[in-house]
Scaffold this motif. Structure first.
Motif, PDB file in Angstrom:
ATOM      1  N   ILE A 182      -3.551  27.926 -16.191  1.00 47.79           N
ATOM      2  CA  ILE A 182      -4.680  28.044 -17.133  1.00 47.79           C
ATOM      3  C   ILE A 182      -5.894  27.325 -16.537  1.00 47.79           C
ATOM      4  O   ILE A 182      -5.833  26.137 -16.236  1.00 47.79           O
ATOM      5  N   ILE A 183      -6.981  28.074 -16.408  1.00 49.05           N
ATOM      6  CA  ILE A 183      -8.203  27.492 -15.833  1.00 49.05           C
ATOM      7  C   ILE A 183      -9.313  27.334 -16.872  1.00 49.05           C
ATOM      8  O   ILE A 183     -10.326  26.678 -16.612  1.00 49.05           O
ATOM      9  N   GLY A 184      -9.150  27.937 -18.026  1.00 46.90           N
ATOM     10  CA  GLY A 184     -10.172  27.829 -19.064  1.00 46.90           C
ATOM     11  C   GLY A 184      -9.762  28.612 -20.295  1.00 46.90           C
ATOM     12  O   GLY A 184      -8.647  29.147 -20.389  1.00 46.90           O
ATOM     13  N   TYR A 185     -10.723  28.676 -21.277  1.00 49.21           N
ATOM     14  CA  TYR A 185     -10.452  29.330 -22.551  1.00 49.21           C
ATOM     15  C   TYR A 185     -11.639  30.221 -22.926  1.00 49.21           C
ATOM     16  O   TYR A 185     -12.801  29.892 -22.665  1.00 49.21           O
ATOM     17  N   VAL A 186     -11.330  31.343 -23.568  1.00 49.74           N
ATOM     18  CA  VAL A 186     -12.346  32.331 -23.930  1.00 49.74           C
ATOM     19  C   VAL A 186     -13.407  31.710 -24.823  1.00 49.74           C
ATOM     20  O   VAL A 186     -13.095  30.943 -25.741  1.00 49.74           O
ATOM     21  N   GLY A 187     -14.672  32.060 -24.544  1.00 52.59           N
ATOM     22  CA  GLY A 187     -15.785  31.587 -25.360  1.00 52.59           C
ATOM     23  C   GLY A 187     -16.930  32.581 -25.325  1.00 52.59           C
ATOM     24  O   GLY A 187     -16.756  33.750 -24.926  1.00 52.59           O
ATOM     25  N   THR A 188     -18.126  32.122 -25.701  1.00 54.37           N
ATOM     26  CA  THR A 188     -19.309  32.994 -25.707  1.00 54.37           C
ATOM     27  C   THR A 188     -20.542  32.246 -25.195  1.00 54.37           C
ATOM     28  O   THR A 188     -21.655  32.440 -25.679  1.00 54.37           O
ATOM     29  N   THR A 189     -20.315  31.391 -24.183  1.00 53.33           N
ATOM     30  CA  THR A 189     -21.422  30.631 -23.600  1.00 53.33           C
ATOM     31  C   THR A 189     -22.244  31.540 -22.690  1.00 53.33           C
ATOM     32  O   THR A 189     -21.760  32.554 -22.188  1.00 53.33           O
ATOM     33  N   GLY A 190     -23.525  31.171 -22.431  1.00 55.96           N
ATOM     34  CA  GLY A 190     -24.398  31.974 -21.570  1.00 55.96           C
ATOM     35  C   GLY A 190     -24.944  33.194 -22.309  1.00 55.96           C
ATOM     36  O   GLY A 190     -25.071  33.191 -23.542  1.00 55.96           O
ATOM     37  N   ARG A 191     -25.272  34.231 -21.548  1.00 52.49           N
ATOM     38  CA  ARG A 191     -25.845  35.446 -22.128  1.00 52.49           C
ATOM     39  C   ARG A 191     -24.707  36.330 -22.643  1.00 52.49           C
ATOM     40  O   ARG A 191     -24.145  37.146 -21.928  1.00 52.49           O
ATOM     41  N   SER A 192     -24.389  36.152 -23.938  1.00 53.63           N
ATOM     42  CA  SER A 192     -23.213  36.811 -24.508  1.00 53.63           C
ATOM     43  C   SER A 192     -23.451  37.122 -25.980  1.00 53.63           C
ATOM     44  O   SER A 192     -24.159  36.385 -26.669  1.00 53.63           O
ATOM     45  N   THR A 193     -22.859  38.219 -26.442  1.00 52.56           N
ATOM     46  CA  THR A 193     -22.996  38.597 -27.852  1.00 52.56           C
ATOM     47  C   THR A 193     -21.742  38.259 -28.665  1.00 52.56           C
ATOM     48  O   THR A 193     -21.733  38.434 -29.875  1.00 52.56           O
ATOM     49  N   GLY A 194     -20.680  37.789 -28.024  1.00 56.54           N
ATOM     50  CA  GLY A 194     -19.450  37.454 -28.739  1.00 56.54           C
ATOM     51  C   GLY A 194     -18.417  36.906 -27.773  1.00 56.54           C
ATOM     52  O   GLY A 194     -18.576  36.983 -26.539  1.00 56.54           O
ATOM     53  N   PRO A 195     -17.351  36.316 -28.281  1.00 54.67           N
ATOM     54  CA  PRO A 195     -16.335  35.719 -27.394  1.00 54.67           C
ATOM     55  C   PRO A 195     -15.634  36.776 -26.542  1.00 54.67           C
ATOM     56  O   PRO A 195     -15.079  37.744 -27.072  1.00 54.67           O
ATOM     57  N   HIS A 196     -15.681  36.575 -25.241  1.00 56.67           N
ATOM     58  CA  HIS A 196     -15.005  37.480 -24.309  1.00 56.67           C
ATOM     59  C   HIS A 196     -14.941  36.822 -22.930  1.00 56.67           C
ATOM     60  O   HIS A 196     -15.603  35.824 -22.666  1.00 56.67           O
ATOM     61  N   LEU A 197     -14.127  37.404 -22.066  1.00 60.66           N
ATOM     62  CA  LEU A 197     -14.045  36.962 -20.665  1.00 60.66           C
ATOM     63  C   LEU A 197     -14.711  38.010 -19.786  1.00 60.66           C
ATOM     64  O   LEU A 197     -14.368  39.200 -19.855  1.00 60.66           O
ATOM     65  N   HIS A 198     -15.665  37.557 -18.965  1.00 55.49           N
ATOM     66  CA  HIS A 198     -16.237  38.418 -17.925  1.00 55.49           C
ATOM     67  C   HIS A 198     -15.518  38.081 -16.619  1.00 55.49           C
ATOM     68  O   HIS A 198     -15.546  36.941 -16.154  1.00 55.49           O
ATOM     69  N   TYR A 199     -14.823  39.094 -16.039  1.00 51.78           N
ATOM     70  CA  TYR A 199     -13.970  38.885 -14.868  1.00 51.78           C
ATOM     71  C   TYR A 199     -14.481  39.709 -13.691  1.00 51.78           C
ATOM     72  O   TYR A 199     -14.731  40.918 -13.836  1.00 51.78           O
ATOM     73  N   GLU A 200     -14.625  39.043 -12.526  1.00 51.33           N
ATOM     74  CA  GLU A 200     -15.118  39.707 -11.316  1.00 51.33           C
ATOM     75  C   GLU A 200     -14.162  39.481 -10.151  1.00 51.33           C
ATOM     76  O   GLU A 200     -13.505  38.441 -10.052  1.00 51.33           O
ATOM     77  N   VAL A 201     -14.093  40.491  -9.269  1.00 51.10           N
ATOM     78  CA  VAL A 201     -13.376  40.371  -7.995  1.00 51.10           C
ATOM     79  C   VAL A 201     -14.409  40.586  -6.890  1.00 51.10           C
ATOM     80  O   VAL A 201     -15.153  41.576  -6.894  1.00 51.10           O
ATOM     81  N   LEU A 202     -14.434  39.629  -5.947  1.00 56.88           N
ATOM     82  CA  LEU A 202     -15.420  39.693  -4.852  1.00 56.88           C
ATOM     83  C   LEU A 202     -14.689  39.878  -3.524  1.00 56.88           C
ATOM     84  O   LEU A 202     -13.785  39.081  -3.189  1.00 56.88           O
ATOM     85  N   MET A 203     -15.060  40.920  -2.777  1.00 55.84           N
ATOM     86  CA  MET A 203     -14.523  41.163  -1.433  1.00 55.84           C
ATOM     87  C   MET A 203     -15.671  40.973  -0.447  1.00 55.84           C
ATOM     88  O   MET A 203     -16.686  41.685  -0.520  1.00 55.84           O
ATOM     89  N   ASN A 204     -15.495  39.980   0.428  1.00 56.06           N
ATOM     90  CA  ASN A 204     -16.535  39.656   1.416  1.00 56.06           C
ATOM     91  C   ASN A 204     -17.871  39.373   0.738  1.00 56.06           C
ATOM     92  O   ASN A 204     -18.939  39.767   1.218  1.00 56.06           O
ATOM     93  N   GLY A 205     -17.827  38.701  -0.423  1.00 57.78           N
ATOM     94  CA  GLY A 205     -19.038  38.266  -1.102  1.00 57.78           C
ATOM     95  C   GLY A 205     -19.632  39.278  -2.058  1.00 57.78           C
ATOM     96  O   GLY A 205     -20.617  38.971  -2.731  1.00 57.78           O
ATOM     97  N   ALA A 206     -19.102  40.502  -2.131  1.00 56.99           N
ATOM     98  CA  ALA A 206     -19.665  41.538  -3.004  1.00 56.99           C
ATOM     99  C   ALA A 206     -18.674  41.889  -4.114  1.00 56.99           C
ATOM    100  O   ALA A 206     -17.459  41.960  -3.878  1.00 56.99           O
ATOM    101  N   GLN A 207     -19.221  42.113  -5.349  1.00 58.35           N
ATOM    102  CA  GLN A 207     -18.355  42.480  -6.467  1.00 58.35           C
ATOM    103  C   GLN A 207     -17.829  43.899  -6.280  1.00 58.35           C
ATOM    104  O   GLN A 207     -18.572  44.793  -5.885  1.00 58.35           O
ATOM    105  N   VAL A 208     -16.530  44.063  -6.556  1.00 57.01           N
ATOM    106  CA  VAL A 208     -15.875  45.367  -6.475  1.00 57.01           C
ATOM    107  C   VAL A 208     -15.130  45.605  -7.795  1.00 57.01           C
ATOM    108  O   VAL A 208     -14.904  44.683  -8.581  1.00 57.01           O
ATOM    109  N   ASN A 209     -14.743  46.867  -8.007  1.00 54.26           N
ATOM    110  CA  ASN A 209     -14.036  47.224  -9.232  1.00 54.26           C
ATOM    111  C   ASN A 209     -12.619  46.627  -9.200  1.00 54.26           C
ATOM    112  O   ASN A 209     -11.814  47.003  -8.343  1.00 54.26           O
ATOM    113  N   PRO A 210     -12.303  45.712 -10.101  1.00 50.96           N
ATOM    114  CA  PRO A 210     -10.965  45.083 -10.073  1.00 50.96           C
ATOM    115  C   PRO A 210      -9.822  46.085 -10.267  1.00 50.96           C
ATOM    116  O   PRO A 210      -8.701  45.829  -9.831  1.00 50.96           O
TER     117      PRO A 210
END
Length: 556
Positions: free
Chosen positions: A483-511
């Motif tokens: 466990i690295i954290g817990y769902v929230g709505t901090t930053g630019r957000s309209t409701g509690p959710h997790l924004h998840y990204e995968v980066l290959m060689n520094g660029a975001q790709v479709n997980p």
């Protein structure tokens, strides 16, 4: 008369003169001894006794008739003076009726016996060794060899002697009270109760309660007490009479597996935490998915914790929000842990699971390798664990995919470079794979943000967290599933959710489409051992569930 009665007791119930000489014996004492002995050991002699009584009555009847030959004249006199009828007293031939003879004879017997008893000394009749005549009457012989010192000691003992069925003498102490026994009390914690209040309700004083609470704090925080917990108290008597009692031991169940025990010692109370022995059993469950996986599993009697564990196992390959449909199926075999007294403690590990999605079976088996690592493998020995988890959160809904979209806050189309999973605030977020945390801080519109480096060209990022997991900071090593954290709505957000990204060689790709390295595959001796364990698991599952489907899977 009394000596004759003693002689009768000796003859009838075999009560030896020595036993009768141990203490003073009165007439009524002799009568009670004779009655007790008759009731215990002389049942067979009751018949002759009854016959003797009848003969005595007959003799008395004849004596009365002989003594009073003018009974008929007496009867006529009574009938004239006291209104008695002639036929009530005499028979037709002029003899006294039995109804008159019996009570008159009995009265005569009792009267003679009573006069003889009271004519003797009103004190207890002392059968001492210096009275030779009674001794000779009792035993029929001289007792010159009787030891006077022994008789004196016997009289001083406050004992009664009885004969058991084997003829042996047993000594029973008179007026010996039983020692006081310990007392036990059980109390259940109610709503709003404190530990001290329950102890005082058991009868303990404030100072004793304070000592108990202090001793307990070594193993258990008394403030964590909750309604329904049971406390057992044992009080020991301070003396044999039970004039007062002190607390000797107190026990309290912390949970089904642990008990706090406090015992009084020389230096106060000593506390220990007792852990009960556990027994592990296997159980199975099967659920046809109708509306939701959790709802269908609950309806089928599968614990929610077991389903959460199954989702976590399959999370590398299956997106339960998008892939699972009505008509799919899940079955599991899992451990149940019980305490030694049969109370269920918890659900253990899933040993086997089979998920059928759109007609495709995905069975998995739990296996411990020689190096001690435990993982789940498919039927061919390939690990279900991939370099990254497909969904790093349990029970979430995919609310936004990867690609162009109308931004809900900025109000225009913008590239969405990750996946959004809607979930309740506080839902745990897992590390998608093993790695090192590069960043764990506030990051503009991402809010609370964590980024993990898995290898030289693969990273994952997690945004809008409510808070970070315990100990999460830059440079910390994490393993997949931590466990690295817990769902929230901090930053630019309209409701509690997790924004998840995968980066290959520094660029975001479709997980969802990125090609990731596979996990470990068993080979050689490890694969052979795994196959043997799989066969054992299949047999046990079929035995518990009666479902031959598992056995048929490998035969096809």
């Amino acid at each position: 008369m009394k000596l004759l009665w003693i002689h009768w007791i000796q003859y009838t119930v075999k009560l030896s003169p020595e036993k009768m000489l141990n203490k003073p014996i009165s007439a009524w004492r002799l009568l009670s001894i004779g009655a007790r002995k008759i009731s215990i050991q002389s049942i067979r002699k009751i018949g002759p006794i009854c016959i003797g009584c009848v003969r005595f009555m007959t003799t008395m009847s004849k004596a009365i008739e002989k003594r009073f030959p003018k009974a008929q004249e007496i009867a006529e006199f009574l009938s004239n003076t006291m209104n008695f009828k002639h036929r009530h007293l005499l028979t037709r031939d002029g003899r006294l009726r039995l109804r008159v003879v019996v009570p008159v004879s009995a009265a005569a017997f009792v009267g003679v016996f009573t006069l003889a008893s009271f004519s003797m000394d009103s004190q207890a009749f002392q059968m001492g060794p210096d009275i030779s005549e009674p001794r000779s009457l009792i035993s029929g012989q001289a007792h010159d060899d009787m030891n006077m010192a022994d008789l004196s000691n016997a009289r001083e003992k406050r004992l009664e002697r009885y004969e058991n069925h084997e003829g042996k003498v047993e000594e029973v102490a008179l007026f010996q009270p039983e020692p006081a026994k310990p007392r036990e009390k059980s109390l259940v914690v109610g709503a709003g109760d404190t530990l001290g209040a329950v102890m005082q309700r058991a009868g303990l004083g404030a100072s004793e309660v304070y000592k108990l609470v202090q001793s307990m704090e070594e193993h258990y925080d008394p403030r964590r007490i909750r309604p329904g917990q049971k406390l057992e108290f044992r009080f020991d008597p301070v003396d044999e009479a039970g004039s007062a009692y002190d607390l000797a031991q107190m026990t309290m169940a912390v949970d089904p597996l642990h008990v706090v025990s406090l015992t009084r010692g020389d230096d106060g109370f000593e506390s220990v935490m007792i852990e009960k022995e556990t027994v592990t059993k296997m159980n199975t469950g099967k659920a046809n998915i109708e509306v939701s996986l959790y709802g269908s599993a609950e309806k089928a009697g599968i614990p929610s914790g077991v389903i959460a564990q199954a989702i976590h196992i399959y999370s590398w390959d299956v997106d339960f929000q998008r892939d699972v449909r009505k008509g799919d199926l899940i079955e599991v075999m899992y451990e149940e842990v019980f305490s030694e007294d049969g109370e269920k403690v918890k659900n253990g590990n899933i040993v086997y699971a089979r998920l059928n999605i759109n007609g495709q079976d995905i069975p998995v088996y739990r296996y411990e390798m020689k190096n001690g690592d435990v993982d789940y493998f498919d039927e061919k020995g390939a690990s279900m664990r991939k370099a990254l988890m497909k969904t790093p959160i349990d029970g979430a809904r995919l609310s936004s995919g990867f690609g162009m979209r109308h931004h809900p806050v900025l109000g225009y189309d913008k590239m969405h470079k990750g996946l959004d999973f809607a979930a309740a605030t506080g839902t745990p977020i897992y590390a998608a794979g093993d790695g090192t945390i590069e960043r764990a801080n506030r990051n503009g519109g991402y809010g609370n943000y964590v980024r993990i480096r898995h290898n030289s060209n693969l990273k994952t990022a997690y945004a809008h967290m409510h808070k970070f997991g315990k100990g999460i900071s830059a440079g910390k090593r994490v393993k997949q599933g931590d466990i690295i954290g817990y769902v929230g709505t901090t930053g630019r957000s309209t409701g509690p959710h997790l924004h998840y990204e995968v980066l290959m060689n520094g660029a975001q790709v479709n997980p969802k489409t990125v090609k990731l390295p596979q996990g470990e595959t068993l080979v050689g001796e490890e694969l052979k051992n795994f196959k043997a364990q799989v066969a054992s698991i299949r047999g046990e599952f079929v035995k518990l569930s009666g479902n031959p489907k598992l056995a048929l899977l490998e035969d096809q």
